[in-house]
Every structure is written in C-alpha cells, then in structure tokens.
Design a protein around this motif. Sequence first.
Motif, mmCIF file in Angstrom:
data_model
loop_
_atom_site.group_PDB
_atom_site.id
_atom_site.type_symbol
_atom_site.label_atom_id
_atom_site.label_comp_id
_atom_site.label_asym_id
_atom_site.label_seq_id
_atom_site.Cartn_x
_atom_site.Cartn_y
_atom_site.Cartn_z
ATOM 1 N N ILE A 155 17.096 12.665 -2.976
ATOM 2 C CA ILE A 155 16.660 11.302 -2.776
ATOM 3 C C ILE A 155 16.310 10.909 -4.380
ATOM 4 O O ILE A 155 15.788 11.590 -5.016
ATOM 5 C CB ILE A 155 15.338 11.295 -2.049
ATOM 6 N N PRO A 156 17.002 9.695 -4.815
ATOM 7 C CA PRO A 156 16.929 9.223 -6.364
ATOM 8 C C PRO A 156 15.379 9.087 -6.471
ATOM 9 O O PRO A 156 14.510 8.445 -5.598
ATOM 10 C CB PRO A 156 17.691 8.148 -6.068
ATOM 11 N N ILE A 157 15.127 9.419 -7.512
ATOM 12 C CA ILE A 157 13.586 9.164 -7.948
ATOM 13 C C ILE A 157 13.324 7.755 -8.589
ATOM 14 O O ILE A 157 13.769 7.769 -9.774
ATOM 15 C CB ILE A 157 13.288 10.435 -9.106
ATOM 16 N N TYR A 158 13.053 6.828 -7.826
ATOM 17 C CA TYR A 158 12.886 5.591 -8.186
ATOM 18 C C TYR A 158 11.230 5.074 -8.440
ATOM 19 O O TYR A 158 11.006 4.137 -8.884
ATOM 20 C CB TYR A 158 13.461 4.683 -7.193
ATOM 21 N N SER A 159 10.294 5.909 -7.805
ATOM 22 C CA SER A 159 9.011 5.531 -7.804
ATOM 23 C C SER A 159 8.196 6.567 -8.429
ATOM 24 O O SER A 159 7.032 6.754 -8.199
ATOM 25 C CB SER A 159 8.562 5.069 -6.628
ATOM 26 N N SER A 160 8.615 7.191 -9.774
ATOM 27 C CA SER A 160 7.904 8.189 -10.481
ATOM 28 C C SER A 160 6.740 7.671 -11.615
ATOM 29 O O SER A 160 6.842 6.128 -11.328
ATOM 30 C CB SER A 160 8.601 8.983 -11.205
ATOM 31 N N TYR A 161 6.121 8.167 -12.113
ATOM 32 C CA TYR A 161 5.103 7.502 -13.013
ATOM 33 C C TYR A 161 5.779 6.821 -14.105
ATOM 34 O O TYR A 161 5.311 5.721 -14.785
ATOM 35 C CB TYR A 161 4.202 8.650 -13.744
ATOM 36 N N LYS A 162 7.135 7.004 -14.411
ATOM 37 C CA LYS A 162 7.755 6.135 -15.349
ATOM 38 C C LYS A 162 8.218 4.896 -14.864
ATOM 39 O O LYS A 162 8.228 4.012 -15.648
ATOM 40 C CB LYS A 162 8.939 6.903 -15.823
ATOM 41 N N ASN A 163 8.080 4.639 -13.610
ATOM 42 C CA ASN A 163 8.326 3.307 -13.024
ATOM 43 C C ASN A 163 7.196 3.050 -12.150
ATOM 44 O O ASN A 163 7.375 2.371 -10.954
ATOM 45 C CB ASN A 163 9.684 3.320 -11.967
ATOM 46 N N PHE A 164 6.102 3.347 -12.664
ATOM 47 C CA PHE A 164 4.857 3.053 -11.712
ATOM 48 C C PHE A 164 4.552 1.452 -11.476
ATOM 49 O O PHE A 164 3.475 1.400 -10.462
ATOM 50 C CB PHE A 164 3.530 3.476 -12.684
ATOM 51 N N THR A 165 5.103 0.614 -12.023
ATOM 52 C CA THR A 165 4.957 -0.761 -11.814
ATOM 53 C C THR A 165 5.322 -1.111 -10.625
ATOM 54 O O THR A 165 4.608 -1.991 -9.796
ATOM 55 C CB THR A 165 5.758 -1.753 -12.837
ATOM 56 N N ILE A 166 6.345 -0.392 -9.958
ATOM 57 C CA ILE A 166 6.651 -0.755 -8.443
ATOM 58 C C ILE A 166 5.380 -0.323 -7.488
ATOM 59 O O ILE A 166 5.206 -1.092 -6.461
ATOM 60 C CB ILE A 166 7.881 0.102 -8.256
ATOM 61 N N VAL A 167 5.044 0.974 -7.810
ATOM 62 C CA VAL A 167 3.903 1.276 -7.000
ATOM 63 C C VAL A 167 2.530 0.360 -6.911
ATOM 64 O O VAL A 167 2.023 0.245 -6.196
ATOM 65 C CB VAL A 167 3.713 2.853 -7.346
ATOM 66 N N PHE A 168 2.322 0.147 -8.190
ATOM 67 C CA PHE A 168 1.227 -0.646 -8.626
ATOM 68 C C PHE A 168 1.500 -1.998 -7.949
ATOM 69 O O PHE A 168 0.406 -2.616 -7.288
ATOM 70 C CB PHE A 168 1.036 -0.939 -10.164
ATOM 71 N N VAL A 169 2.406 -2.769 -8.084
ATOM 72 C CA VAL A 169 2.691 -4.027 -7.338
ATOM 73 C C VAL A 169 2.614 -3.884 -5.965
ATOM 74 O O VAL A 169 1.775 -4.887 -5.213
ATOM 75 C CB VAL A 169 4.015 -4.545 -7.709
ATOM 76 N N ALA A 170 3.304 -2.939 -5.396
ATOM 77 C CA ALA A 170 3.198 -2.704 -3.729
ATOM 78 C C ALA A 170 1.593 -2.345 -3.436
ATOM 79 O O ALA A 170 1.158 -2.899 -2.253
ATOM 80 C CB ALA A 170 3.835 -1.478 -3.334
ATOM 81 N N MET A 171 0.858 -1.531 -3.946
ATOM 82 C CA MET A 171 -0.280 -1.319 -3.918
ATOM 83 C C MET A 171 -1.445 -2.596 -4.045
ATOM 84 O O MET A 171 -2.066 -2.779 -3.050
ATOM 85 C CB MET A 171 -1.093 -0.321 -4.992
ATOM 86 N N VAL A 172 -1.313 -3.382 -4.999
ATOM 87 C CA VAL A 172 -1.888 -4.693 -5.181
ATOM 88 C C VAL A 172 -1.599 -5.565 -3.857
ATOM 89 O O VAL A 172 -2.276 -6.323 -3.392
ATOM 90 C CB VAL A 172 -1.599 -5.354 -6.429
ATOM 91 N N LEU A 173 -0.295 -5.672 -3.829
ATOM 92 C CA LEU A 173 0.262 -6.629 -2.449
ATOM 93 C C LEU A 173 -0.580 -6.374 -1.222
ATOM 94 O O LEU A 173 -0.937 -6.906 -0.424
ATOM 95 C CB LEU A 173 1.628 -6.691 -2.392
ATOM 96 N N CYS A 174 -0.562 -5.092 -0.942
ATOM 97 C CA CYS A 174 -1.132 -4.477 0.164
ATOM 98 C C CYS A 174 -2.710 -4.636 0.224
ATOM 99 O O CYS A 174 -3.262 -5.237 1.446
ATOM 100 C CB CYS A 174 -1.011 -2.957 0.281
ATOM 101 N N ILE A 175 -3.554 -4.514 -0.880
ATOM 102 C CA ILE A 175 -4.754 -4.854 -0.816
ATOM 103 C C ILE A 175 -5.109 -6.267 -0.892
ATOM 104 O O ILE A 175 -5.863 -6.891 0.139
ATOM 105 C CB ILE A 175 -5.455 -4.346 -2.132
ATOM 106 N N VAL A 176 -4.299 -7.191 -1.445
ATOM 107 C CA VAL A 176 -4.546 -8.547 -1.286
ATOM 108 C C VAL A 176 -4.169 -9.067 0.089
ATOM 109 O O VAL A 176 -4.801 -10.021 0.533
ATOM 110 C CB VAL A 176 -3.489 -9.426 -2.486
ATOM 111 N N PHE A 177 -3.130 -8.556 0.729
ATOM 112 C CA PHE A 177 -2.504 -9.053 2.087
ATOM 113 C C PHE A 177 -3.767 -8.760 3.044
ATOM 114 O O PHE A 177 -4.282 -9.468 3.825
ATOM 115 C CB PHE A 177 -1.397 -8.595 2.385
ATOM 116 N N ILE A 178 -4.156 -7.551 3.109
ATOM 117 C CA ILE A 178 -4.917 -7.209 4.105
ATOM 118 C C ILE A 178 -6.543 -7.782 3.841
ATOM 119 O O ILE A 178 -7.069 -8.091 4.664
ATOM 120 C CB ILE A 178 -5.284 -5.487 4.065
ATOM 121 N N SER A 179 -6.812 -7.976 2.479
ATOM 122 C CA SER A 179 -8.304 -8.642 2.348
ATOM 123 C C SER A 179 -8.130 -9.999 2.739
ATOM 124 O O SER A 179 -9.205 -10.245 3.286
ATOM 125 C CB SER A 179 -8.544 -8.483 0.726
ATOM 126 N N ASN A 180 -7.087 -10.735 2.285
ATOM 127 C CA ASN A 180 -7.024 -12.076 2.884
ATOM 128 C C ASN A 180 -7.140 -12.277 4.316
ATOM 129 O O ASN A 180 -7.563 -13.265 4.803
ATOM 130 C CB ASN A 180 -5.783 -12.670 2.159
#
Length: 322
Positions: A155-180
Amino acid sequence: MKMKAKNYQSLLLKIALIVISYVVVFFLIKSGVLNRQYRALIVPIGVNVILAVSLNLITGFLGELTLGHAGFMSIGAYAGALFSLNVDLPRLPSILLSMLIGGVVAGIFGFLIGVPVLRLRGDYLAIVTLAFGEIIKSVLISMKVTKGAKGLSGIPIYSSYKNFTIVFVAMVLCIVFISNLVKSRQGRAVCAIRDNDIAAESIGIPVSKFKVMAFVISAFFAGIAGVLYAHNVGILKPTTFDYNKSIEILVFVVLGGMGSIKGSIIAAIILTALPEMLRGAENYRMLLYAIALIVLMLFNGSGIKEKLFPKKSHHKLQKAGE
C-alpha cells in the motif's frame, strides 16, 4: 449583540488554537526535535482522535454501547487501500479519493448494520456489534482480494508524518463536523434520545432515524481513519482489527468522558503516546500505564456509572422538539 460577540471570539479562539497546533507539530517535525520514535506517533495520534471522537457520537451522545468500531475501520482501510493499489493517480488525488471511498463504504455498512442492530439496547447491542466486528475479520481472512490472513501489502505510504497535513485536516474536519452536529437541532435530538428515548418519541422525534444517522456518521469517519492508517503502515492484516482494537477505542471515550469531545481528544493523545513514553521503564512499563489510566479516570472527575447512564434532562427534550 453580546452573545454574537462572544460566539465570534470563541470562533477566533478555536481557529487560532488549530493554527497554533499545526504550526507546533510542523516545527517539531521539521526542526528534528522529535526523534524517529515520536515522529512515528503523529499519524496514529490523529487516527485515534478521529476514532475516539466518532465513537463518542454513538456511545457518549447517543448513549448506545457499541464494540464494533474496529470493524468499520477495517472496511474503510481495505476499501481505500484496494482503490489506491488498483488505480494509478498522483499522491493527493489518490489519498483523497481513497478517504472518500473508504468513508462511504464504511458508512454504507454502518447503515446496513445499524437499521436492524439499533433496535437492540444495552448489553445486547454491545454483543451484536462485537460479533459484527469478528465476522468482518473472518470475511477479510477468507477473501482472496484482501490476500487473506497474509495481509494486503504494498500500500503506498501517503499519510506518513512527512504528509501529516492530510491527517491533521481530516482530524480537524471530523472534530468540527461532530461538534457542530451535536450543537445543532439534530444533535439535541440525539442527546434527548440518550436521556429518554420514550419521552423523545412522545414529542415527535423519530428515534430510529436519528439513531441510524449517528451510526452512519460514526462509521463514515471510522472508515476515513482506517484509510489513513492503511496508507501510514503500508500493510493491512485482518487480525489488527479484532475486538481488542474496538475496546481500545472505547477506552479513549470512557476515560476522556462520555459526551466530551475535548476529553476524547485528550485521552486519545495521552493513551497513544504513553506506551512509547514508558518504553524505557522496562518491567515497570505496564504498571505505570495502569496507574496512568487510574489517574486519568480520577482526574476526569466522574464515575463509570454516570458515564454509561447519564442523568435525564427534560430541558434537552424540550429543545430537541422545538
């Protein structure tokens, strides 16, 4: 006017907190302050935060105990991984489409499982969802497309710590969506169902509809977390998503506080990083981990009984019916 000003200030504060968090993590990675061991924890922390917050929607706000969250995570992980392995696309479109596909497929399974299962309550629901997770694991082991017990590799490594922005954005979107969502009319209805489903139904709240809605949303984000996990480790094995994983996610929610999104975030961060921080303790590692769990529970300031059986609130019922 004062209320609007307070809401505006609160929004600015949250945005500032998100930006500061991103800058701090970015600095820690690029400056080399974190060694390889701790850099490898960044993505698992983000994945566990998504899992904890999404499960809190069902267990904390809806009040239903489910032990099949790892099953939805595995469905999303395999769906997203199979897509990225069989479709040749650039890194960013590939991971984004994989996340969308993994989330949607997990959400579909959440709907199919949620419609009949959510008629059950309490221990019965927990047992059935636990069985669902084990069935999914067995199916993944028996399928050729998932490479069975050997595991899906390459499986291609697309979400390692070198590309943590993707993980961070997904995490923020999850928190914001469920909070709202929780603060919305639908969220008040979900909380009213948790407090007293009979009273909620008596004032016109479609209980089954909101239960399934919460289940599908939770499964959707669990699927996204699974995709991020798959593209971080590069290999998937069905045994990774057994009942122990579901219980681990539930521990994040319970220790952080049922119905507390902030608590779920803090608990997921601490309990993900703690085993690595205690690695040098050798024989005392598990003892210190157990003590930390007890301290975290005491610091949380509320017992298990109050978490699993929250007090009824007629005020929430009235607001939900408005």
